[in-house]
Write an enzyme that holds these catalytic residues in place. Structure first.
Site, PDB file in Angstrom:
ATOM      1  N   HIS A 135      37.859  42.011   4.472  1.00  0.00           N
ATOM      2  CA  HIS A 135      37.066  41.683   5.656  1.00  0.00           C
ATOM      3  C   HIS A 135      37.894  41.973   6.908  1.00  0.00           C
ATOM      4  CE1 HIS A 135      34.359  39.916   8.375  1.00  0.00           C
ATOM      5  NE2 HIS A 135      35.011  38.793   8.564  1.00  0.00           N
TER       6      HIS A 135
ATOM      7  N   ASN B  17      35.130  42.287  14.511  1.00  0.00           N
ATOM      8  CA  ASN B  17      34.614  41.609  13.314  1.00  0.00           C
ATOM      9  C   ASN B  17      33.085  41.736  13.296  1.00  0.00           C
ATOM     10  OD1 ASN B  17      33.691  39.817  11.391  1.00  0.00           O
ATOM     11  ND2 ASN B  17      34.985  38.104  12.056  1.00  0.00           N
TER      12      ASN B  17
ATOM     13  N   CYS C  83      30.495  35.701   7.002  1.00  0.00           N
ATOM     14  CA  CYS C  83      31.079  37.044   6.848  1.00  0.00           C
ATOM     15  C   CYS C  83      31.251  37.435   5.382  1.00  0.00           C
ATOM     16  CB  CYS C  83      32.428  37.108   7.535  1.00  0.00           C
ATOM     17  SG  CYS C  83      32.323  36.865   9.295  1.00  0.00           S
TER      18      CYS C  83
END
Ligand code: ACO
Length: 329
Positions: free
Chosen positions: A256, A286, A116
């Site tokens: 994030h 996500n 990520c």
């Protein structure tokens, strides 16, 4: 900080799959509830690729918007970097597939794998290309289609992720604007906290690997959570120090989007007001590498992120990797 280092984000774009999967849809698939998912993660719905949608297709849609907003033709791009852990296929890179889709025939193209944190790793690499004079314009795309590698029988993971793409064009901005500092980190000793066991060269697909569901994401959520809350704050503080700033100087934080509780913790520790922190996890879950470029694009469109703002960007992910950057927008 070198005052001539003025590479930064010129424009943004995003692309999201049409298909929506709500928490109520998930209640029908695994033993979970809208209440649990909202309370523990902040997620209400996510986008999921369907039909012919692919990572390279989403990347091309997002990239076309970013290029148009930058006023550039695909032929003017020197390098294409695609941050992804879900390439269309193992070979060739999704960046090469994207190059072909866009007709960006003067560019070199490669994928970058950093979980990520991929988008921030790509930013870190991209600005160095530009500041060194090796490239004038770079197309950086964060794209992930995690839905095909999520185990839809595992409630610990399947409620968390969504698919999407965000793109930025990097180039030189006027003095004072651009990425002022960035720093990336990794700790491979924590690789087994978030991984896909099979499908690589050590464990190629076999009947057994498929039966064991070894091609799906495995995650130790609690350990990743503990790690995330620490590094999200520490890495922002470190890059702020690198450019002689403090958290009080930040106008906007673009974190994030993995868990609203992690974001809220960082916001509190950095003493930022909730309205300064960009959040869209409730709509998308996500999206891995796509999370930060998509939340930036929305903030630009909504007028929350304006020229002159000091922005902190911070992420963590599989590897484990993490990193942060400070940009004068
Ligand atoms: N619905 C209902 N109950 C659930 C669900 C669910 N979807 N998932 C887990 N539970 C249960 C567990 O089984 C457990 O039950 P038990 O107490 O009977 O054993 C209970 O809820 C609590 O489980 P925890 O794991 O302690 O829940 P936690 O509050 O830690 O939340 C979560 C879990 C959301 C996964 C959290 O740990 C987290 O967000 N971790 C970080 C994950 C992350 O950020 N990953 C992405 C990294 S980025 C990348 O590279 C992709």
């Amino acid at each position: 900080m070198n005052k001539t280092n003025t590479a930064g984000i010129i424009s943004t774009g995003k692309a999201l799959p049409v298909g929506k999967l709500t928490n109520f849809d998930l209640e029908k698939i695994v033993d979970t509830s809208d209440e649990w998912i909202k309370a523990r993660t902040g997620i209400e719905e996510r986008r999921i690729i369907t039909g012919n949608e692919t990572a390279s297709g989403l990347a091309a849609r997002a990239a076309s918007i970013a290029l148009e907003r930058a006023g550039l033709s695909p032929a003017e791009i020197d390098v294409i970097i695609v941050a992804t852990v879900t390439p269309d296929q193992t070979l060739p890179s999704t960046a090469c597939l994207l190059q072909d889709k866009l007709g960006a025939f003067n560019a070199s193209a490669f994928d970058l794998v950093a979980g990520c944190t991929g988008f921030l790793y790509g930013l870190d690499v991209g600005i160095r290309y530009i500041n060194s004079g090796a490239a004038r314009y770079i197309l950086l795309v964060g794209v992930d289609t995690l839905s095909p590698i999520v185990d839809w029988q595992d409630r610990n993971t399947c409620v968390l992720f969504g698919d999407g793409a965000g793109a930025v064009v990097l180039g030189k901005l006027e003095e004072g604007r651009g990425v002022l500092a960035s720093k990336m980190y990794s700790d491979g000793s924590k690789a087994n906290l978030l991984y896909v066991p099979a499908g690589g060269s050590t464990r190629p697909a076999t009947r057994q690997s498929v039966e064991e569901r070894a091609h799906y994401i495995k995650m130790n959520g609690q350990e990743v959570f503990k790690f995330a809350v620490t590094v999200m704050v520490d890495s922002v503080q470190e890059v702020l120090a690198l450019c002689g700033k403090t958290a009080a100087d930040l106008d906007i934080l673009a974190p994030h989007q993995a868990n609203l509780r992690i974001i809220n913790f960082a916001c509190k520790r950095l003493k930022m007001q909730p309205e300064q922190v960009l959040v869209n996890i409730h709509r998308y879950g996500n999206m891995s590498s796509a999370a930060i470029p998509v939340v930036l694009d929305e903030a630009v469109e909504e007028g929350k992120l304006k020229v002159g703002h000091l922005v902190g960007l911070v992420s963590f992910g599989a590897g484990l990797t993490w990193g942060a950057a400070i940009a004068q927008w």
